[in-house]
Design an enzyme around this catalytic site. Structure first.
Site, PDB file in Angstrom:
ATOM      1  N   TYR A 145     -10.923   1.269   6.064  1.00 30.43           N
ATOM      2  CA  TYR A 145     -11.220   0.877   7.402  1.00 30.43           C
ATOM      3  C   TYR A 145     -12.287   1.701   8.069  1.00 30.43           C
ATOM      4  O   TYR A 145     -12.849   1.317   9.107  1.00 30.43           O
ATOM      5  CB  TYR A 145      -9.719   1.287   8.208  1.00 30.43           C
ATOM      6  CG  TYR A 145      -8.741   0.033   8.060  1.00 30.43           C
ATOM      7  CD1 TYR A 145      -8.242  -0.281   7.206  1.00 30.43           C
ATOM      8  CD2 TYR A 145      -8.139  -0.396   9.582  1.00 30.43           C
ATOM      9  CE1 TYR A 145      -7.223  -1.348   7.148  1.00 30.43           C
ATOM     10  CE2 TYR A 145      -7.356  -1.194   9.547  1.00 30.43           C
ATOM     11  CZ  TYR A 145      -6.842  -1.752   8.282  1.00 30.43           C
ATOM     12  OH  TYR A 145      -5.943  -2.612   8.208  1.00 30.43           O
ATOM     13  N   LYS A 195      -3.756   1.370  -6.347  1.00 35.15           N
ATOM     14  CA  LYS A 195      -4.419   0.255  -7.191  1.00 35.15           C
ATOM     15  C   LYS A 195      -5.089   1.228  -8.297  1.00 35.15           C
ATOM     16  O   LYS A 195      -6.361   1.001  -8.728  1.00 35.15           O
ATOM     17  CB  LYS A 195      -4.881  -0.639  -6.510  1.00 35.15           C
ATOM     18  CG  LYS A 195      -5.622  -1.815  -7.557  1.00 35.15           C
ATOM     19  CD  LYS A 195      -4.697  -2.734  -7.772  1.00 35.15           C
ATOM     20  CE  LYS A 195      -5.130  -3.923  -8.788  1.00 35.15           C
ATOM     21  NZ  LYS A 195      -4.034  -4.630  -9.407  1.00 35.15           N
ATOM     22  N   ASP A 228      -0.060  -4.524  -6.100  1.00 34.08           N
ATOM     23  CA  ASP A 228       0.538  -5.763  -6.489  1.00 34.08           C
ATOM     24  C   ASP A 228       2.069  -5.877  -6.993  1.00 34.08           C
ATOM     25  O   ASP A 228       2.916  -6.583  -6.276  1.00 34.08           O
ATOM     26  CB  ASP A 228      -0.262  -6.623  -7.611  1.00 34.08           C
ATOM     27  CG  ASP A 228      -0.496  -5.507  -8.779  1.00 34.08           C
ATOM     28  OD1 ASP A 228      -0.386  -4.504  -8.900  1.00 34.08           O
ATOM     29  OD2 ASP A 228      -1.246  -6.303  -9.679  1.00 34.08           O
ATOM     30  N   ASP A 252      -1.372  -1.635   5.797  1.00 30.44           N
ATOM     31  CA  ASP A 252      -1.111  -2.677   6.712  1.00 30.44           C
ATOM     32  C   ASP A 252      -0.581  -3.889   6.192  1.00 30.44           C
ATOM     33  O   ASP A 252       0.306  -4.590   6.809  1.00 30.44           O
ATOM     34  CB  ASP A 252      -2.628  -2.967   6.995  1.00 30.44           C
ATOM     35  CG  ASP A 252      -2.815  -4.034   8.036  1.00 30.44           C
ATOM     36  OD1 ASP A 252      -2.182  -4.064   9.044  1.00 30.44           O
ATOM     37  OD2 ASP A 252      -3.603  -5.018   7.787  1.00 30.44           O
ATOM     38  N   ASP A 256       3.645  -5.731   7.078  1.00 26.99           N
ATOM     39  CA  ASP A 256       3.802  -7.019   7.663  1.00 26.99           C
ATOM     40  C   ASP A 256       5.009  -7.878   6.639  1.00 26.99           C
ATOM     41  O   ASP A 256       5.749  -8.556   7.101  1.00 26.99           O
ATOM     42  CB  ASP A 256       2.599  -7.898   7.584  1.00 26.99           C
ATOM     43  CG  ASP A 256       1.887  -7.876   9.032  1.00 26.99           C
ATOM     44  OD1 ASP A 256       2.116  -6.789   9.729  1.00 26.99           O
ATOM     45  OD2 ASP A 256       1.484  -8.848   9.464  1.00 26.99           O
TER      46      ASP A 256
HETATM   47  C1  IPM Z   1      -1.867  -2.988  12.620  1.00 27.00           C
HETATM   48  C2  IPM Z   1      -2.968  -4.013  12.905  1.00 27.00           C
HETATM   49  C3  IPM Z   1      -4.304  -3.126  12.813  1.00 27.00           C
HETATM   50  C4  IPM Z   1      -4.571  -2.620  11.609  1.00 27.00           C
HETATM   51  C5  IPM Z   1      -5.714  -3.967  13.289  1.00 27.00           C
HETATM   52  C6  IPM Z   1      -5.448  -4.775  14.736  1.00 27.00           C
HETATM   53  C7  IPM Z   1      -6.908  -3.088  13.566  1.00 27.00           C
HETATM   54  O1  IPM Z   1      -2.917  -4.917  11.858  1.00 27.00           O
HETATM   55  O2  IPM Z   1      -1.701  -1.901  13.406  1.00 27.00           O
HETATM   56  O3  IPM Z   1      -1.161  -3.211  11.753  1.00 27.00           O
HETATM   57  O4  IPM Z   1      -5.350  -3.245  10.543  1.00 27.00           O
HETATM   58  O5  IPM Z   1      -4.524  -1.278  11.487  1.00 27.00           O
HETATM   59 MN    MN Z   2      -1.355  -4.991  10.720  1.00 25.68          MN
END
Ligand code: IPM
Ligand code: MN
Ligand code: NAD
Length: 366
Positions: A145, A195, A228, A252, A256
């Site tokens: 990042y 990884k 993975d 990240d 999700d």
């Molecule tokens: C998160 C989001 C952020 C990230 C984006 C919006 C910059 O996806 O907080 O998970 O990737 O960290």
């Molecule tokens: Mn995110």
């Protein structure tokens, strides 16, 4: 009424559903303050797309100053289709990334719990997910990042883009220590995800994590997974995980993915810690498909508020917020992201009100 403790909270609602979910989180914080005898002073500041429109900057100086001066920061979400084509530096997401760095919030704790009442809401089989209780510890201020060099350049063969995944030993050691400290207060098990079969940066990660384990936390359990495989195991056998330690980008993606365990991304909270002021934000984004419909789930933001209270030392109030959320869910209240036949469908404000109402009656002892 006089209060012994007053907390100044900078509230950054941001874009899309951000303002809708933070409004409910603030209501719950105020209710918690009333019940537990402290005060919260909240002040809203622009971040993300709304700040770009108003100030040409996704993290204007006034917002930066307010965040640095606050006891904690509560953020909604940033971004949206209106700014998807914006150049680097002028994207809503840049404001959030700069804020994380500004506050030194290098550790992002993303807890994932599946209360019994939600086991049926997951796309996975209930017997696989019931009782899941894990925390992803995501490194938040380094890695790909932020690594340099980065950019896009045009050459004779066409355009080339570059980003750099970079970690230094000290950076790895401090996030590893955060994960082990947390595991020591939980089930004592850290799974480090990398990884290392391909990337030098991951090989260093694995070595440093193993050193921190051996020298400082030998009584805890440590194992390593390639990312993975970790993604697959999170779906196949999520209860094997206690603390998942990983780098910025992997964390990240995996967080999700882990949102499918309780059934909705709208439920997941996070705490960005490590610096002088904590940054509390739901894991989800601005949900442009839901913005303005009143259908967003505010529980991720509300539970981020619980993490905020805990970090401020208001442990009983934090526990009460969590219990009130559990009570609203076990009473069958569901925003549309979680609703199934037989549930009581509610909107964002009704869910917030339901949690506030249950704050009045949940037990507060231990
Ligand atoms: C998160 C989001 C952020 C990230 C984006 C919006 C910059 O996806 O907080 O998970 O990737 O960290
Ligand atoms: Mn995110
Ligand atoms: P998203 O998290 O906004 O939405 C993904 C899916 O989850 C959508 O179907 C959405 O409806 C659902 N969802 C998200 N939050 C929800 C909630 N509270 N209640 C119910 N359902 C919810 O991710 P995206 O669509 O990939 O990104 C949209 C924008 O948000 C992008 O600009 C992205 O950069 C930004 N983003 C910001 C943050 C942040 O501010 N922390 C995090 C992720 C994405």
């Amino acid at each position: 009424m006089s209060h012994t403790r007053t907390y100044r909270i900078a509230v950054l609602p941001g874009d899309g559903v951000g303002p809708e979910v933070t409004r409910e989180a603030v209501r719950v914080l105020e209710r918690a303050a009333e019940r537990f005898g402290f005060a919260v002073e909240t002040e809203a500041h622009p971040v993300g797309g709304v700040a770009l429109e108003a100030f040409g900057d996704p993290l204007p100086p006034g917002t930066q100053d307010a965040c640095r001066a606050a006891d904690a920061v509560l953020l909604g979400a940033v971004g949206g289709p209106a700014w998807d084509g914006a150049p680097p530096g002028r994207r809503p997401e840049d404001g959030l990334l700069r804020l994380r760095r500004l506050l030194g919030a290098f550790a992002n704790l993303r807890p994932v719990r599946v209360p019994a009442s939600l086991a049926g809401a997951s796309p996975l089989r209930p017997e696989r997910v019931a009782g899941v209780d894990l925390v992803i510890v995501r490194e938040l201020t380094g890695g790909v990042y932020f690594g340099e060099p980065r950019g896009l350049e045009a050459g004779p063969e066409g355009r080339t883009a570059v980003n750099t995944m970079r970690y230094g030993e000290a950076e790895i050691a401090r996030i590893a220590a955060t994960a082990f400290d947390l595991a020591a207060r939980r089930r004592g098990r850290v799974t480090s995800v990398d990884k290392a079969n391909v990337l030098e940066v991951s090989r260093l990660w694995r070595e440093v994590v193993a050193d921190v384990h051996r020298t400082r936390f030998p009584d805890l359990e440590l194992d390593h997974l390639y990312v993975d495989n970790a993604a697959m195991q999170l779906v196949r056998d999520p209860r094997r995980f206690d603390v998942v330690l990983t780098a910025n980008l992997f964390g990240d993606v995996l967080s999700d993915l882990a949102a499918t365990l309780p059934g909705s991304l709208g439920l997941l909270p996070s705490a960005g810690i490590g610096g002088p002021v904590g940054l509390f934000e739901p894991v989800h984004g601005s949900a442009p498909d839901l913005a303005g419909t009143g259908r967003a789930n505010p529980l991720g933001a509300i539970l981020s508020g619980a993490m905020l209270l805990e970090t401020l030392g208001e442990v009983a109030a934090a526990a009460a917020v969590r219990r009130a959320v559990d009570a609203a869910l076990s009473d069958g209240l569901r925003t549309p992201d979680l609703a199934r036949a037989g549930d009581t469908r509610v909107g964002v404000a009704e869910m917030g009100a339901a949690v506030c109402e249950r704050m009045n009656r949940v037990e507060v002892t231990a």
